[in-house]
Design a protein around this motif. Structure first.
Motif, PDB file in Angstrom:
ATOM      1  N   ASN A  74      67.998  47.711  79.800  1.00  0.00           N
ATOM      2  CA  ASN A  74      66.794  48.044  79.029  1.00  0.00           C
ATOM      3  C   ASN A  74      65.775  46.913  79.197  1.00  0.00           C
ATOM      4  O   ASN A  74      66.062  45.879  79.801  1.00  0.00           O
ATOM      5  CB  ASN A  74      67.099  48.363  77.563  1.00  0.00           C
ATOM      6  N   ALA A  75      64.592  47.135  78.667  1.00  0.00           N
ATOM      7  CA  ALA A  75      63.505  46.169  78.841  1.00  0.00           C
ATOM      8  C   ALA A  75      63.701  44.902  78.011  1.00  0.00           C
ATOM      9  O   ALA A  75      62.929  43.961  78.130  1.00  0.00           O
ATOM     10  CB  ALA A  75      62.160  46.813  78.520  1.00  0.00           C
ATOM     11  N   LYS A  76      64.757  44.859  77.196  1.00  0.00           N
ATOM     12  CA  LYS A  76      65.113  43.617  76.490  1.00  0.00           C
ATOM     13  C   LYS A  76      66.104  42.818  77.327  1.00  0.00           C
ATOM     14  O   LYS A  76      66.636  41.809  76.874  1.00  0.00           O
ATOM     15  CB  LYS A  76      65.735  43.921  75.127  1.00  0.00           C
ATOM     16  N   ASN A  77      66.351  43.297  78.537  1.00  0.00           N
ATOM     17  CA  ASN A  77      67.262  42.635  79.475  1.00  0.00           C
ATOM     18  C   ASN A  77      68.713  42.718  78.994  1.00  0.00           C
ATOM     19  O   ASN A  77      69.501  41.810  79.223  1.00  0.00           O
ATOM     20  CB  ASN A  77      66.840  41.188  79.706  1.00  0.00           C
ATOM     21  N   GLU A  78      69.046  43.825  78.331  1.00  0.00           N
ATOM     22  CA  GLU A  78      70.421  44.084  77.903  1.00  0.00           C
ATOM     23  C   GLU A  78      71.032  45.078  78.888  1.00  0.00           C
ATOM     24  O   GLU A  78      70.564  46.207  79.016  1.00  0.00           O
ATOM     25  CB  GLU A  78      70.439  44.666  76.480  1.00  0.00           C
ATOM     26  N   PHE A  79      72.061  44.643  79.588  1.00  0.00           N
ATOM     27  CA  PHE A  79      72.689  45.480  80.603  1.00  0.00           C
ATOM     28  C   PHE A  79      73.551  46.539  79.950  1.00  0.00           C
ATOM     29  O   PHE A  79      74.295  46.259  79.017  1.00  0.00           O
ATOM     30  CB  PHE A  79      73.493  44.620  81.576  1.00  0.00           C
ATOM     31  N   GLN A  80      73.454  47.773  80.471  1.00  0.00           N
ATOM     32  CA  GLN A  80      74.157  48.893  79.861  1.00  0.00           C
ATOM     33  C   GLN A  80      75.236  49.487  80.753  1.00  0.00           C
ATOM     34  O   GLN A  80      76.230  49.987  80.253  1.00  0.00           O
ATOM     35  CB  GLN A  80      73.156  49.961  79.445  1.00  0.00           C
ATOM     36  N   SER A  81      75.021  49.471  82.053  1.00  0.00           N
ATOM     37  CA  SER A  81      76.065  49.986  82.944  1.00  0.00           C
ATOM     38  C   SER A  81      75.909  49.384  84.330  1.00  0.00           C
ATOM     39  O   SER A  81      74.844  48.867  84.699  1.00  0.00           O
ATOM     40  CB  SER A  81      76.045  51.514  83.009  1.00  0.00           C
ATOM     41  N   PHE A  82      76.999  49.492  85.075  1.00  0.00           N
ATOM     42  CA  PHE A  82      77.078  48.915  86.417  1.00  0.00           C
ATOM     43  C   PHE A  82      77.991  49.802  87.254  1.00  0.00           C
ATOM     44  O   PHE A  82      79.094  50.137  86.819  1.00  0.00           O
ATOM     45  CB  PHE A  82      77.651  47.491  86.309  1.00  0.00           C
ATOM     46  N   GLU A  83      77.516  50.205  88.424  1.00  0.00           N
ATOM     47  CA  GLU A  83      78.332  50.990  89.358  1.00  0.00           C
ATOM     48  C   GLU A  83      78.244  50.357  90.733  1.00  0.00           C
ATOM     49  O   GLU A  83      77.172  49.947  91.172  1.00  0.00           O
ATOM     50  CB  GLU A  83      77.831  52.427  89.440  1.00  0.00           C
ATOM     51  N   MET A  84      79.385  50.337  91.403  1.00  0.00           N
ATOM     52  CA  MET A  84      79.447  49.747  92.732  1.00  0.00           C
ATOM     53  C   MET A  84      80.102  50.771  93.662  1.00  0.00           C
ATOM     54  O   MET A  84      81.126  51.354  93.303  1.00  0.00           O
ATOM     55  CB  MET A  84      80.284  48.464  92.654  1.00  0.00           C
ATOM     56  N   PRO A  85      79.547  50.994  94.837  1.00  0.00           N
ATOM     57  CA  PRO A  85      80.153  51.961  95.754  1.00  0.00           C
ATOM     58  C   PRO A  85      81.533  51.485  96.234  1.00  0.00           C
ATOM     59  O   PRO A  85      81.753  50.292  96.429  1.00  0.00           O
ATOM     60  CB  PRO A  85      79.155  52.052  96.908  1.00  0.00           C
ATOM     61  N   GLU A  86      82.435  52.436  96.394  1.00  0.00           N
ATOM     62  CA  GLU A  86      83.804  52.129  96.827  1.00  0.00           C
ATOM     63  C   GLU A  86      83.834  51.341  98.142  1.00  0.00           C
ATOM     64  O   GLU A  86      84.626  50.419  98.287  1.00  0.00           O
ATOM     65  CB  GLU A  86      84.612  53.423  97.013  1.00  0.00           C
ATOM     66  N   ASP A  87      82.973  51.713  99.080  1.00  0.00           N
ATOM     67  CA  ASP A  87      83.018  51.050 100.384  1.00  0.00           C
ATOM     68  C   ASP A  87      82.657  49.569 100.316  1.00  0.00           C
ATOM     69  O   ASP A  87      83.031  48.794 101.191  1.00  0.00           O
ATOM     70  CB  ASP A  87      82.148  51.776 101.415  1.00  0.00           C
ATOM     71  N   LEU A  88      81.973  49.169  99.273  1.00  0.00           N
ATOM     72  CA  LEU A  88      81.643  47.751  99.110  1.00  0.00           C
ATOM     73  C   LEU A  88      82.908  46.922  98.875  1.00  0.00           C
ATOM     74  O   LEU A  88      82.978  45.757  99.266  1.00  0.00           O
ATOM     75  CB  LEU A  88      80.659  47.556  97.957  1.00  0.00           C
ATOM     76  N   LEU A  89      83.914  47.539  98.289  1.00  0.00           N
ATOM     77  CA  LEU A  89      85.167  46.830  98.018  1.00  0.00           C
ATOM     78  C   LEU A  89      85.910  46.435  99.298  1.00  0.00           C
ATOM     79  O   LEU A  89      86.803  45.592  99.258  1.00  0.00           O
ATOM     80  CB  LEU A  89      86.078  47.667  97.118  1.00  0.00           C
ATOM     81  N   LYS A  90      85.518  47.015 100.418  1.00  0.00           N
ATOM     82  CA  LYS A  90      86.142  46.678 101.705  1.00  0.00           C
ATOM     83  C   LYS A  90      85.556  45.393 102.300  1.00  0.00           C
ATOM     84  O   LYS A  90      86.087  44.858 103.250  1.00  0.00           O
ATOM     85  CB  LYS A  90      85.970  47.834 102.684  1.00  0.00           C
ATOM     86  N   GLU A  91      84.464  44.938 101.725  1.00  0.00           N
ATOM     87  CA  GLU A  91      83.791  43.733 102.222  1.00  0.00           C
ATOM     88  C   GLU A  91      84.518  42.481 101.743  1.00  0.00           C
ATOM     89  O   GLU A  91      85.354  42.530 100.847  1.00  0.00           O
ATOM     90  CB  GLU A  91      82.342  43.700 101.728  1.00  0.00           C
ATOM     91  N   LYS A  92      84.129  41.368 102.309  1.00  0.00           N
ATOM     92  CA  LYS A  92      84.701  40.088 101.888  1.00  0.00           C
ATOM     93  C   LYS A  92      84.238  39.761 100.477  1.00  0.00           C
ATOM     94  O   LYS A  92      83.143  40.117 100.056  1.00  0.00           O
ATOM     95  CB  LYS A  92      84.271  38.976 102.840  1.00  0.00           C
TER      96      LYS A  92
END
Length: 98
Positions: A41-59
């Motif tokens: 939100n605009a108060k800089n409060e993080f509400q959710s985070f998603e990361m693609p599965e293929d990113l987990l294959k990276e270092k």
């Protein structure tokens, strides 16, 4: 009379700050950075985070760098919106120290 005027201005400022706080919480930004999705939100409060599965294959170092960059990008955008909304709501109010 000056004391009364100062108290009245302080009450007005408190009301505007409360109004601004509610408005900033209600503005939700959907940020995407290289496949990483963050809601903040605009108060800089993080509400959710998603990361693609293929990113987990990276270092590990690359993942950490991308996640950090994504959160920085989201935070920067939230701060930009916060500054813009603050200008709108506060108008020409003279706030000491700002």
């Amino acid at each position: 009379m000056e004391l009364f005027k100062a108290a009245k201005e302080a009450m007005s400022m408190r009301s505007k700050i409360s109004e601004m706080d509610k408005k900033l919480k209600s503005i939700v930004l959907d940020i995407e950075y290289k496949g990483i999705k963050i809601k903040v939100n605009a108060k800089n409060e993080f509400q959710s985070f998603e990361m693609p599965e293929d990113l987990l294959k990276e270092k590990k170092e690359k993942i950490e760098k991308l996640v950090l960059e994504a959160f920085k990008s989201a935070s920067d955008k939230a701060q930009d919106v916060m500054a813009e909304e603050s200008k709108k709501l506060m108008g020409n109010m003279k706030i000491p120290g700002m």
